[in-house]
Write an enzyme that holds these catalytic residues in place. Structure first.
Site, mmCIF file in Angstrom:
data_model
loop_
_atom_site.group_PDB
_atom_site.id
_atom_site.type_symbol
_atom_site.label_atom_id
_atom_site.label_comp_id
_atom_site.label_asym_id
_atom_site.label_seq_id
_atom_site.Cartn_x
_atom_site.Cartn_y
_atom_site.Cartn_z
ATOM 1 C CD GLN A 109 -2.523 -0.599 0.086
ATOM 2 O OE1 GLN A 109 -3.587 0.398 -0.503
ATOM 3 N NE2 GLN A 109 -2.558 -1.604 -0.768
ATOM 4 C CG HIS B 127 -1.563 2.296 -4.242
ATOM 5 N ND1 HIS B 127 -1.148 1.586 -5.476
ATOM 6 C CD2 HIS B 127 -1.235 1.047 -3.898
ATOM 7 C CE1 HIS B 127 -2.189 0.735 -5.692
ATOM 8 N NE2 HIS B 127 -2.202 0.245 -5.085
ATOM 9 C CG HIS C 261 -6.610 -2.858 1.125
ATOM 10 N ND1 HIS C 261 -6.387 -1.324 1.091
ATOM 11 C CD2 HIS C 261 -7.227 -3.254 0.301
ATOM 12 C CE1 HIS C 261 -6.261 -1.066 -0.885
ATOM 13 N NE2 HIS C 261 -7.202 -2.232 -0.993
#
Lengths: 433, 433
Positions: free
Chosen positions: B259, B262, B328
């Site tokens: 993550q 990103h 998430h």
């Protein structure tokens, strides 16, 4: 006079297009004022809410009186006549029964590669419901917003209802009570939305805000969207009635007027396959407009936005209705179910001659908070789903990861997301050892 | 260095509260610029879109080249290597299979008073999908937005994908093709959103707009909301991993980095019941950050927003996770299913040690468009429901109206809505004759 159109006329298409594009609500640009109010409530909390309530609602409150006390609620509720209480209880029971059927189910399955997949639904923890004060303070709207929230399982449900000049509607308090509302605040406007979204010393913030309101409330909801969830931005009410000649013109006239009386910006449209019947309904409307209590409002709505449209047949009526995507749609015809199959866009359907739209406003069971201004093209009325959210679930076995992991790694590489790929690769390497 | 917290510390609560309230995205205030762009596109249509594309994307187009031609799409798609095509096809198939299970059912029943009630689902007629250009142009996002729309039954699906300087991503075109997208426009930014919402000479307006984008795109979506439906306003990505000591620290480090890579504003949080394991993961992250291709981005995210939180036990970890409401959530523990029962707010759950989040980004099946910035408290990931709407149905028999009509009339009277009451009364009077 409302517009009279016929699909047989050469000028129909541009006239209908104009009807579709007419903007009925000239929303004032209150965005800057609302931004300032929200900033003020965020900065100063209760103090700002109290000052703004004094200013807009002509009501001096303290932090201690922002909330209705239990004693006060009981006292107000005791004023409600028995027959009104019974009617409200019947409505609450039917609305609850309908919305309980909307509860979605969790799912879980194992697919061909051995991956376990599914989803789980869970309620929003807290919600705030805005109820307008004054003339448009409707106990039925309290039920329609609060009951789906409670059916969904919302733990903490707050209501903000302004009481301009201190005027309280006992039925609104009873409705909140019947629906299981936990806290009732005596505030309104953009300051109430800001307080619900951000919290103050006295007012606990909520996760979702629903309910109708004026231009300030609508602008405030739009601004806090993201910080909290909101429902739709509701516009003036609408009804479209598809009716054949075998209806009592007076019944149809009353159905049209039941939306027109809401608001000068409301819209009532009759679509019929019989020109004579259309004329008869228009005459019946004129007759009713001579005596209706809210004839000034209903008359202005009918004059400015009403329409009678004559079509060649009922299928053509359905096609036009689908272009309108009305909030409320009555099918007053002999076989409404067959016609309903062809309806692609509408907030709520009322089938047959014995289902006036007003039934749906109160006691039918379905929600009366519905998409307006043609938004039934892409949105639905309020439901328990508005107070639930879905968590997706995935569980890979080593075998499942071995089967689909290489594709994930390849796509991650093609998107230049190396760590994504490595997080899969590290596990695959362990399997291959 | 990321934040290290322990629930055993006296200072934990304020430190955790600060972590929760940290604003990771400093969205520039582009609202005025976006309002001007929308007004320009509404006023001048294609001409405005072409000028703005020349200005922002350094690309000279004509009305004829706004849309990718079939020949061009085929030519681009032919460039995709076979193994990437196969991976994308596997992803598309799995995403389609998952979303087909989400299709809700219509309902119809007759209740105790003889009222027929229910609802019907119908698809949005047309939808527009925004796909960012340049670096963050992800074919997987095309699948995740387009497939639910097509499963829902959307007839006309358009994609807007800017091609700055003319650069085209063949995989994006292939993904659109696999998903059944009908039209592909070579435009982006607020001008693309305005064109999708209002239409131009060349671009047909749609009813719903979904897909991620930069600050201009987000502001434009917020502005056109109401005219069309929109999905959520997505923020930077987040992951929260709950892990016990029996995990490979490197696997967890990679999951966190998947993550973090990103976006510098992304957030990766590890919550563990073992302080030593927390240290081991942090060390593994540092090691990976020395070699990762996107180490500058991932490192900044980890340094500025990363966190390692040590709890007394796993239940405490769940309680903290529920306060975060992460986009998430990985449960890397021995019995993830039992722990999952206690999760109340999360966009997507990844259960067990063999389910890295990256599986969900590509090939798991569930959607990867998920609520960010704590909005999993009140919203869900993208699904077929975003491309469907529900029409409620009510059909009264004369007997049903006789049973519940008087209550509707009473409530209408209490709300001073006379025509509502009369529309019911006129029918009741006929029955009583």
């Amino acid at each position: 006079m409302p517009v009279f159109l016929s699909t047989a006329d050469e000028t129909f298409e541009p006239a209908f297009a104009e009807l579709l594009s007419t903007k009925r609500e000239d929303a004032p640009d209150v965005d800057a004022a609302v931004a300032a109010i929200i900033a003020d409530v965020r900065a100063r909390g209760d103090a700002a809410v109290l000052e703004l309530t004094a200013q807009f609602d002509r009501l001096e409150l303290t932090p201690g009186t922002l909330t209705f006390s239990e004693g006060e609620i009981e006292e107000q509720i005791a004023k409600v006549p028995a027959e009104e209480r019974e009617a409200l209880e019947l409505a609450a029971g039917r609305i609850r029964a309908y919305h309980e059927r909307q509860m979605p189910e969790d799912a879980r399955w194992t697919d061909a590669v051995g991956a376990e997949l599914g989803w789980r639904w869970s309620p929003v923890s807290s919600a705030g419901l805005y109820v307008p004060g004054g003339l448009a303070s409707y106990p039925s709207s309290v039920l329609m917003n609060a009951i789906p929230a409670k059916v969904a399982g919302v733990q903490r449900l707050a209501v903000c209802c302004p009481t301009p000049g201190g005027a309280v509607n006992p039925l609104v308090l009873l409705a909140a009570n019947l629906a299981g509302v936990d806290t009732l605040y005596r505030i309104g406007g953009a300051q109430a939305i800001a307080a619900l979204a951000y919290g103050t010393e006295t007012i606990r913030p909520v996760d979702k805000i629903t309910g109708p309101g004026n231009a300030y409330v609508a602008a405030a909801k739009r601004r806090v969207f993201g910080r909290v969830g909101i429902d739709m931005i509701a516009g003036p009410s609408e009804i479209l009635v598809i009716a054949d000649r075998d209806n009592d013109p007076d019944w149809i006239a009353l159905d049209l007027m039941s939306q027109a009386e809401h608001d000068e910006s409301a819209q009532a449209i009759l679509v019929t396959n019989d020109a004579g019947f259309g004329q008869a309904v228009a005459a019946a409307v004129d007759a009713r407009l001579r005596t209706l209590g809210r004839r000034a409002i209903a008359g202005a709505s009918w004059r400015d936005y009403g329409a009678v449209i004559v079509t060649r047949d009922l299928d053509e009526a359905v096609a036009l209705s689908n272009r309108v995507a009305p909030e409320h749609l009555e099918l007053c015809v002999a076989d409404p179910d067959t016609l309903a199959e062809k309806i692609t866009h509408a907030g709520a359907l009322f089938l047959g001659r014995w289902t006036p739209e007003a039934i749906g406003d109160y006691v039918g069971g379905p929600n009366h908070v519905l998409p307006t201004a043609r938004s039934a093209r892409f949105s639905s009325g309020l439901s328990v789903l508005d107070f639930l959210k879905r968590t997706t679930v995935a569980k890979m076995s080593p075998e499942a990861l071995a089967a689909i992991g290489p594709s994930a790694e390849r796509l991650a590489t093609s998107e230049s997301l190396e760590a994504h790929g490595l997080s899969v690769r590290a596990r695959l390497d362990r399997l291959n050892r």
